[in-house]
Structure formats: C-alpha cells, structure tokens
Design an enzyme around this catalytic site. Sequence first.
Site, PDB file in Angstrom:
ATOM      1  N   LYS A  98      -3.451  11.140   6.254  1.00 28.80           N
ATOM      2  CA  LYS A  98      -4.167   9.952   6.707  1.00 28.80           C
ATOM      3  C   LYS A  98      -3.809   9.630   8.163  1.00 28.80           C
ATOM      4  O   LYS A  98      -4.685   9.351   8.986  1.00 28.80           O
ATOM      5  CB  LYS A  98      -3.722   8.795   5.804  1.00 28.80           C
ATOM      6  CG  LYS A  98      -4.703   7.702   5.621  1.00 28.80           C
ATOM      7  CD  LYS A  98      -4.120   6.733   4.605  1.00 28.80           C
ATOM      8  CE  LYS A  98      -5.118   5.756   4.128  1.00 28.80           C
ATOM      9  NZ  LYS A  98      -4.548   4.798   3.169  1.00 28.80           N
TER      10      LYS A  98
ATOM     11  N   THR B 132       0.878  -3.194  -4.221  1.00 32.13           N
ATOM     12  CA  THR B 132       1.643  -3.910  -5.254  1.00 32.13           C
ATOM     13  C   THR B 132       0.901  -3.722  -6.580  1.00 32.13           C
ATOM     14  O   THR B 132       0.363  -4.683  -7.144  1.00 32.13           O
ATOM     15  CB  THR B 132       1.778  -5.416  -4.922  1.00 32.13           C
ATOM     16  OG1 THR B 132       0.489  -5.933  -4.559  1.00 32.13           O
ATOM     17  CG2 THR B 132       2.757  -5.662  -3.799  1.00 32.13           C
TER      18      THR B 132
ATOM     19  N   LEU C 253      -8.957 -11.310   2.939  1.00 31.09           N
ATOM     20  CA  LEU C 253     -10.173 -10.590   3.316  1.00 31.09           C
ATOM     21  C   LEU C 253     -10.861  -9.981   2.106  1.00 31.09           C
ATOM     22  O   LEU C 253     -10.209  -9.660   1.102  1.00 31.09           O
ATOM     23  CB  LEU C 253      -9.865  -9.504   4.354  1.00 31.09           C
ATOM     24  CG  LEU C 253      -8.906  -8.352   4.029  1.00 31.09           C
ATOM     25  CD1 LEU C 253      -9.527  -7.318   3.123  1.00 31.09           C
ATOM     26  CD2 LEU C 253      -8.447  -7.708   5.312  1.00 31.09           C
TER      27      LEU C 253
ATOM     28  N   ASN D  95      -7.355 -15.917  -6.094  1.00 32.17           N
ATOM     29  CA  ASN D  95      -8.025 -14.823  -6.807  1.00 32.17           C
ATOM     30  C   ASN D  95      -8.255 -15.160  -8.278  1.00 32.17           C
ATOM     31  O   ASN D  95      -9.291 -14.810  -8.845  1.00 32.17           O
ATOM     32  CB  ASN D  95      -7.209 -13.526  -6.684  1.00 32.17           C
ATOM     33  CG  ASN D  95      -7.566 -12.774  -5.413  1.00 32.17           C
ATOM     34  OD1 ASN D  95      -8.389 -13.232  -4.631  1.00 32.17           O
ATOM     35  ND2 ASN D  95      -6.956 -11.634  -5.196  1.00 32.17           N
TER      36      ASN D  95
ATOM     37  N   CYS E  71      -8.062  -5.889  -6.617  1.00 31.85           N
ATOM     38  CA  CYS E  71      -7.327  -7.153  -6.556  1.00 31.85           C
ATOM     39  C   CYS E  71      -7.439  -8.022  -7.806  1.00 31.85           C
ATOM     40  O   CYS E  71      -6.426  -8.331  -8.429  1.00 31.85           O
ATOM     41  CB  CYS E  71      -7.787  -7.954  -5.344  1.00 31.85           C
ATOM     42  SG  CYS E  71      -7.290  -7.171  -3.804  1.00 31.85           S
TER      43      CYS E  71
END
Length: 436
Positions: free
Chosen positions: A35, A86, A151, A209, A261
Amino acid sequence: MKIAVVGTGYVGLVTGTCLAETGNEVTCVDINEEKVKMMQQGQLPIYEPGLDLLFHRNIKQSRLTFTTNLAEAIGDAKIIFLALPTPPGGDGAADLSYVLGAARDIGKIITEYKVIVTKSTVPVGTADKVTAALKEHTTQEFAVVSNPEFLREGVAVEDFMKPDRVVVGTTDERARKLMGELYGPYVRQGNPVVFMDERSSELTKYAANSFLATKISFMNEIANMCELVGADVDMVRRGIGADERIGRRFLFAGIGYGGSCFPKDVQALAKSAEENKYDFKILNSVMEVNELQKTVLVEKIKAYYGGDLKGKHFAMWGLAFKPETDDIREAPALYIIDDLVEAGATITAYDPEGMPNVKKLVGDKIGYSENRYDALKDADALLIVTEWSVFRTPDFDFVKEKLKAPVIFDGRNLYDLDRMQECGFYYNSIGRKTIG
Ligand code: NAD
C-alpha cells in the site's frame, strides 16, 4: 504544523490528505508495504470521491509523504494521529491491540513533548490505556487526546473539510491549544469544535453511531409493519421526516445496516455496557432487528419461488455496503450471496467500485459483469442491493428484454411503484406494496 498519521485506511488517508490540504506537512505511515509503495508512486489504494485531486496536489507540493518507518514519520511531528483498526474481538468488544501496540512503539521513539491523538473509534477508558502503554517505554511528557472521526465513506473528503462538528477530548491545556489551531481552518463557518474530557469524547462517537443505527433499525421495523398493514414506508418516512424533531436523514428502510462501523460500534457499546453491568436494552434490540432485516430480501425471493431456488440465476446490482465506496466490510450483499448460493442459486453481480474487493473475498463463487446491463443476461430476476445513482433510472424496457422474466426484488426502494406497474414488472421492495 508537522503531523504524522499512523494507519492509512479510509480514515487515516483522508485525514492525512485533508490535513495537508490546509498547509500542514503530513507523513503517513502504514505497515502494509504494498500500500505504501502504491501511494509513494501516486496511486490511491481506495476509492473515495474527491480524494484523488487533493492526494495528488499535496504529494506534488511535498506536503504529503508516505513511509513504512514509524520513527521517520513521527520524528519532528507535533501531533501524531492514530487511525488504526479497532475490529470486534471474539467477545464483541473493540480489539485495541493495534492502537496499544502502536502506542508502545511510539513510546520507544519520542524524545520531546508530543500530542498523540486517537482517531480510531475506541471504548471509554482507552485514553488511559494508551497513556499507560506509552509510559511503559518513555518518561517524556506527552498528551493523549481523543478525537473521534465522524466522516462518512463516500463523502469523506467533504465531511473532513467541512465537519458538522469536531470533538476533542483532552484535559491537557497545551494539547487543547494545538488541536484548536489545527482544526481552525475547517470550522471557519462557525461549526463548533467541542472540547470535552477524554471519556466523554470516546463515548460521543459510540453514541453517534448507535443512535444512527437505532434510527435505521426503527425504520426497518416500521417497514415490516407497513407490509403487514398495507401502508407505504416511503409515505410514512416523508410524513415523519418533515418534523424537525425527527429530521429527514437516516429514515430509509432497507436490508439492514452494514459497513465497517455501525455493526462493530453498536456491538462494542453493548459490550462496554455489559462490562459495566448495565443492560443497554435498546442496543440489543437494534442489533437483533438488523440481523433479521439482513434476511428479508432472501426471504421474499424464496417465498416468490415457493422455497426452491435450485437452478435459479440472479442479477445483482450493487455489492458495496453503500454507494460511492469500494468498501464491502459487513456489506448486506455478502450475506445475500451466501444465502442464495447455499440455496442452490447462481449470481452475476455488477458494482461500479466494489467488485475487486468482493472478488478477493469470494472469488468465483459468483460471476461478475463489466456493466449493469450485461449482468441481466439469463437472469430469472434482478436484485437491487446497493443504491448507486447509476441504478436509479435504467432503461426499463431494456431491463425487461434482457431478463428471463420481468421480476425485480429491490432492497433499496429505488423505483416508483406506478412506473413498475406501467412497465409490467413483478416488483417487490421493502415496506411497500408488491406490484404484479
Ligand atoms: P482500515 O482498516 O481501512 O485502515 C487501517 C490501516 O491501518 C490499514 O491500512 C492497516 O494496514 C494499517 N495498520 C494496521 N496496523 C498498523 C500499524 N501498527 N502501524 C501502521 N499502520 C497500521 O480502517 P479505517 O476504516 O480507516 O478505520 C480506522 C479506525 O477509524 C477504526 O477504529 C474505525 O472504527 C474508525 N472509523 C472509521 C470510519 C470509516 O468510515 N471507515 C469512520 C469513522 C471512524
């Protein structure tokens, strides 16, 4: 200001690039050598609208560089961002090994005061753990700040450049000043930088969230009710969304939330509640509803074909967990693929950006098409799984011609019911009347 960003995934790369855009000198570090090599050669490893322009501009102007060497990245950086994974551990709690491992490594390197900022989504108390991990290896002064990222993939650059708010959790005055200075250019219109203590900041991200996931699961249950009582969830959505207390966003019914998420963050907050001996009832229901909702489309398909999907072939439009991203983590498409293939069906899929990642994951378990229309060839039905704009107004006559039968199962409620009737489709969507 000199900045280091550790981890160059969806969050780290957007953060690094957008921080360089306002004049900071940013070095991004990642352990993935392939990457880093790509980025050093000016290639973006992810698809994120608008990122390429900023990425290339800041590389060209030498404000954005990439390395695999942590010491080189954090050398004279004042602020070090941790944008590390995470993921859920086996018990659902967030796995902090990446974050704490990096903190230990940073502790071995720093020789002057640094601000170490956790951008990863982490449970309450992580700032203390990061502090302890650093202290294992250094006696230098430093501050650990919680600065959760809000974001949205697909509009990440816009969200970073013009955030609704920035949350900064710190009780260190020097760090507070530096963070205020760093974010100043992004909140010139007056959106707030909300300073708070580390724990409140860490919980804010999970609260945000989980609240959004709750909205989605609630609307999915309303959709299921609509189907039972003959109401239309789109009408109900408009009816309640006009109420300012409720708001228009995040009220779309569908096939469950996915992505990297919501599933893990809701689970991690529930786990954190459990560890604190608190029974967070709503969260458990939100997760249960989502698990059920992920099966809704396949149940509709099975019911239509009398339970027997052997030999059926489906065209699938959409694989990414949402439009405008190549991210397929926890994408509903993956569950649908598993269920349909297990039931003996075959699938040809098309997604504008998600196919390479799905190919890496499931290989030739399904077929792939270079464009939306070719995917329809010999298909018994079309399945809409991700609401990419390109799927919104197809040539319905052509779709009908290409399909073996005029049948659409729409998990995203893209099409107008009257239009479907006019075109002569059997059309089954979420929380609305079935046509045909
Ligand atoms: P990601 O998996 O896309 O990227 C993580 C990167 O970290 C990878 O490139 C990986 O190679 C690298 N990495 C792993 N260990 C490393 C190490 N020791 N040193 C340097 N690099 C290392 O993850 P992401 O989606 O960017 O998410 C990062 C964090 O941000 C997570 O906690 C996530 O919950 C949170 N978050 C994500 C989003 C999102 O939309 N993706 C939004 C807000 C918050």
